[in-house]
Design an enzyme around this catalytic site. Structure first.
Site, mmCIF file in Angstrom:
data_model
loop_
_atom_site.group_PDB
_atom_site.id
_atom_site.type_symbol
_atom_site.label_atom_id
_atom_site.label_comp_id
_atom_site.label_asym_id
_atom_site.label_seq_id
_atom_site.Cartn_x
_atom_site.Cartn_y
_atom_site.Cartn_z
ATOM 1 N N LYS A 51 18.482 -19.566 -25.079
ATOM 2 C CA LYS A 51 17.315 -20.516 -25.159
ATOM 3 C C LYS A 51 15.617 -21.163 -25.163
ATOM 4 O O LYS A 51 15.738 -22.250 -24.299
ATOM 5 C CB LYS A 51 19.017 -21.858 -24.161
ATOM 6 C CG LYS A 51 19.880 -21.586 -24.207
ATOM 7 C CD LYS A 51 20.350 -21.495 -25.753
ATOM 8 C CE LYS A 51 20.299 -23.133 -26.546
ATOM 9 N NZ LYS A 51 19.934 -22.690 -28.198
ATOM 10 N N THR A 52 14.957 -19.799 -24.860
ATOM 11 C CA THR A 52 13.694 -20.244 -24.685
ATOM 12 C C THR A 52 13.329 -20.045 -25.753
ATOM 13 O O THR A 52 12.133 -20.468 -25.083
ATOM 14 C CB THR A 52 13.545 -19.203 -23.297
ATOM 15 O OG1 THR A 52 13.676 -17.504 -23.822
ATOM 16 C CG2 THR A 52 14.722 -19.103 -22.597
ATOM 17 N N THR A 54 13.522 -18.090 -28.604
ATOM 18 C CA THR A 54 13.559 -16.996 -29.036
ATOM 19 C C THR A 54 14.040 -16.675 -30.792
ATOM 20 O O THR A 54 12.717 -15.883 -31.318
ATOM 21 C CB THR A 54 14.995 -15.835 -28.312
ATOM 22 O OG1 THR A 54 15.883 -16.370 -28.499
ATOM 23 C CG2 THR A 54 14.875 -15.543 -26.960
ATOM 24 N N LYS A 270 18.633 -25.717 -33.493
ATOM 25 C CA LYS A 270 17.656 -25.340 -32.595
ATOM 26 C C LYS A 270 16.274 -26.471 -32.678
ATOM 27 O O LYS A 270 16.426 -26.696 -33.649
ATOM 28 C CB LYS A 270 16.989 -23.910 -33.121
ATOM 29 C CG LYS A 270 17.469 -22.626 -33.504
ATOM 30 C CD LYS A 270 18.219 -22.147 -31.908
ATOM 31 C CE LYS A 270 18.543 -20.991 -31.786
ATOM 32 N NZ LYS A 270 19.439 -20.438 -31.310
ATOM 33 N N GLY A 271 16.189 -26.962 -31.347
ATOM 34 C CA GLY A 271 15.958 -28.005 -31.062
ATOM 35 C C GLY A 271 16.835 -29.234 -31.264
ATOM 36 O O GLY A 271 16.362 -30.180 -31.816
ATOM 37 N N ARG A 272 17.906 -29.328 -30.749
ATOM 38 C CA ARG A 272 18.897 -29.874 -30.678
ATOM 39 C C ARG A 272 18.805 -31.841 -30.137
ATOM 40 O O ARG A 272 17.891 -31.772 -29.252
ATOM 41 C CB ARG A 272 20.384 -29.971 -29.851
ATOM 42 C CG ARG A 272 20.999 -28.669 -30.422
ATOM 43 C CD ARG A 272 22.119 -28.044 -29.776
ATOM 44 N NE ARG A 272 23.110 -27.208 -30.470
ATOM 45 C CZ ARG A 272 23.213 -26.006 -30.691
ATOM 46 N NH1 ARG A 272 22.723 -25.720 -29.087
ATOM 47 N NH2 ARG A 272 23.855 -25.304 -31.121
ATOM 48 N N TYR A 274 20.115 -34.250 -27.324
ATOM 49 C CA TYR A 274 21.315 -34.624 -26.667
ATOM 50 C C TYR A 274 20.062 -35.426 -25.293
ATOM 51 O O TYR A 274 18.611 -35.615 -25.285
ATOM 52 C CB TYR A 274 21.423 -33.460 -26.091
ATOM 53 C CG TYR A 274 20.414 -32.193 -26.199
ATOM 54 C CD1 TYR A 274 19.743 -32.243 -24.116
ATOM 55 C CD2 TYR A 274 20.291 -30.917 -26.470
ATOM 56 C CE1 TYR A 274 18.648 -31.063 -24.154
ATOM 57 C CE2 TYR A 274 19.283 -29.604 -25.886
ATOM 58 C CZ TYR A 274 19.051 -30.207 -25.198
ATOM 59 O OH TYR A 274 17.610 -28.829 -24.736
HETATM 60 P P1 A3P Z 1 16.963 -26.584 -27.968
HETATM 61 O O1 A3P Z 1 17.523 -26.722 -29.228
HETATM 62 O O2 A3P Z 1 17.768 -27.367 -26.395
HETATM 63 O O3 A3P Z 1 15.814 -28.148 -27.930
HETATM 64 P P2 A3P Z 1 16.711 -20.065 -28.846
HETATM 65 O O4 A3P Z 1 16.383 -19.708 -30.307
HETATM 66 O O5 A3P Z 1 16.112 -18.955 -27.412
HETATM 67 O O6 A3P Z 1 18.153 -20.500 -28.398
HETATM 68 O O7 A3P Z 1 15.665 -21.376 -27.921
HETATM 69 C C1 A3P Z 1 15.792 -23.189 -28.447
HETATM 70 C C2 A3P Z 1 15.386 -23.785 -27.640
HETATM 71 O O8 A3P Z 1 14.451 -23.141 -29.098
HETATM 72 C C3 A3P Z 1 15.186 -25.491 -28.411
HETATM 73 O O9 A3P Z 1 15.864 -25.562 -27.507
HETATM 74 C C4 A3P Z 1 14.143 -25.768 -28.175
HETATM 75 O O10 A3P Z 1 14.168 -26.447 -27.237
HETATM 76 C C5 A3P Z 1 13.415 -23.824 -28.313
HETATM 77 N N1 A3P Z 1 11.821 -24.000 -29.312
HETATM 78 C C6 A3P Z 1 11.003 -23.446 -29.269
HETATM 79 N N2 A3P Z 1 10.188 -23.478 -30.164
HETATM 80 C C7 A3P Z 1 10.982 -24.056 -31.293
HETATM 81 C C8 A3P Z 1 10.604 -24.801 -32.704
HETATM 82 N N3 A3P Z 1 9.362 -24.335 -33.078
HETATM 83 N N4 A3P Z 1 11.590 -24.275 -33.065
HETATM 84 C C9 A3P Z 1 12.421 -25.167 -33.057
HETATM 85 N N5 A3P Z 1 13.127 -25.062 -31.938
HETATM 86 C C10 A3P Z 1 12.133 -24.504 -31.077
#
Ligand code: A3P
Length: 319
Positions: A51-52, A54, A270-272, A274
């Site tokens: 969740k950082t 990755t 990713k980028g949910r 909430y």
């Molecule tokens: P959220 O969905 O809570 O916003 P991981 O891939 O490690 O699971 O991390 C997911 C998180 O990556 C997302 O958390 C989002 O905030 C972050 N993120 C950073 N750069 C991003 C990008 N270019 N596109 C989508 N998410 C990104």
């Protein structure tokens, strides 16, 4: 393979202690099949935590012409998770089969991203045994935000405990709380003990092999981060991410720029969307992570690394 044979509760357990790299020992090399290569192993690992950002880093890395990732696990279509889990006992051949045979060993950079490696007790030792020269990349965001994002992730995967309990209930559960809640709490909070986990990696890998990325910067200014990553890896040719990435206002994140102005962004997971974290949870977590964050600042200082802005803000709260 060294086998640790032990009898526990009447059952027989075999534990593979470590898979060393056969290429590091001439005797092993000599008896190894000619079809095998020592270069079908990762030159670097993206270890998380979850969740950082990755997956965003993964997407950006595979855009580079010399950087190749593993193929997805046929079972899960996701991360390989070799060094942290029981897959490790499947051995090196199982692991190497995930990687393409490198075409030009000196310029190809194979890598693997498994975001659970970061907080795994076993992963650093096991990784150092098989790929001691590998570079290690970790991404840090405010551990409170990480915990909240992780909780939202569990809810959208319909984890029963995450659906049943509020975020505040999860993070503040006491020792007598139901075991499912305690288990969820541990998985939510423990990866955020950043200094602890990084120290464990540093027992097995020298500091120059470790890159710590500020996840906030990866989110807002990925091209600069990717320049740092390329320098750290020593990968060539230099790839111009400022031309290859674009901010997608609909997604609200940076995405890969395709032909005719189209974009390739990460999926909905990713980028949910909430609601923001409630203030009680924010206050609770700020206090919960205080000592861990102080330790992290000391560690970054020792490593000569700048403090990410969220860490500076958290430390200011202590004054
Ligand atoms: P959220 O969905 O809570 O916003 P991981 O891939 O490690 O699971 O991390 C997911 C998180 O990556 C997302 O958390 C989002 O905030 C972050 N993120 C950073 N750069 C991003 C990008 N270019 N596109 C989508 N998410 C990104």
């Amino acid at each position: 393979k060294e086998l640790d044979k032990s009898i526990q509760g009447g059952e027989l357990f075999f534990t593979v202690i470590l898979n060393p790299n056969p290429c590091d020992d001439k005797r092993h090399r000599d008896i190894w099949s000619k079809e095998k290569t020592c270069d079908r192993l990762p030159k670097f690992l993206v270890i998380g935590p979850q969740k950082t950002g990755t997956t965003a880093l993964y997407l950006f890395l595979v855009m580079h012409p010399s950087i190749l990732s593993n193929s997805p696990s046929p079972k899960t279509f996701e991360e390989v998770q070799f060094f942290n889990r029981n897959n490790y006992h499947r051995g090196i051949d199982w692991y190497m089969d995930f990687f393409p045979v490198p075409s030009n060993v000196s310029t190809d950079f194979l890598f693997e991203k498994s975001a659970n490696y970061f907080h795994s007790e076993e992963a650093p030792k096991r990784a150092a045994s098989l790929v001691p020269k590998a570079k290690i990349i970790t991404i840090l965001i405010d551990p409170s935000d990480r915990a909240y994002s992780w909780y939202q992730h569990q809810r959208s995967h319909e984890d029963p405990a995450a659906l049943k309990f509020s975020f505040y209930e999860v993070i503040s559960a006491g020792p007598h709380a139901p075991s499912e809640l305690r288990a969820l709490q541990k998985r939510c909070l423990v990866p955020g003990w950043y200094a602890n986990h990084i120290e464990r990696w540093l027992v097995y890998f020298p500091p120059f092999q470790l890159l710590i990325i500020d996840g906030q910067q990866l989110r807002t200014d990925p091209a600069t981060v990717m320049d740092d990553v390329q320098k750290f890896l020593g990968v060539s040719p230099h790839y111009n991410y400022s031309e290859a990435l674009t901010f997608d206002s609909h997604k609200g994140f940076w995405c890969q720029l395709l032909e005719e102005g189209k974009t390739k962004c990460l999926g909905k997971s990713k980028g949910r969307k909430y609601p923001p974290m409630d203030s009680d949870s924010r206050t609770f977590l700020s206090s919960y992570y205080r000592d861990h964050n102080v330790e992290l600042s000391k560690l970054l200082h020792k490593l000569g690394q700048p403090l990410p802005s969220w860490l500076r803000q958290e430390l200011q709260k202590l004054r």
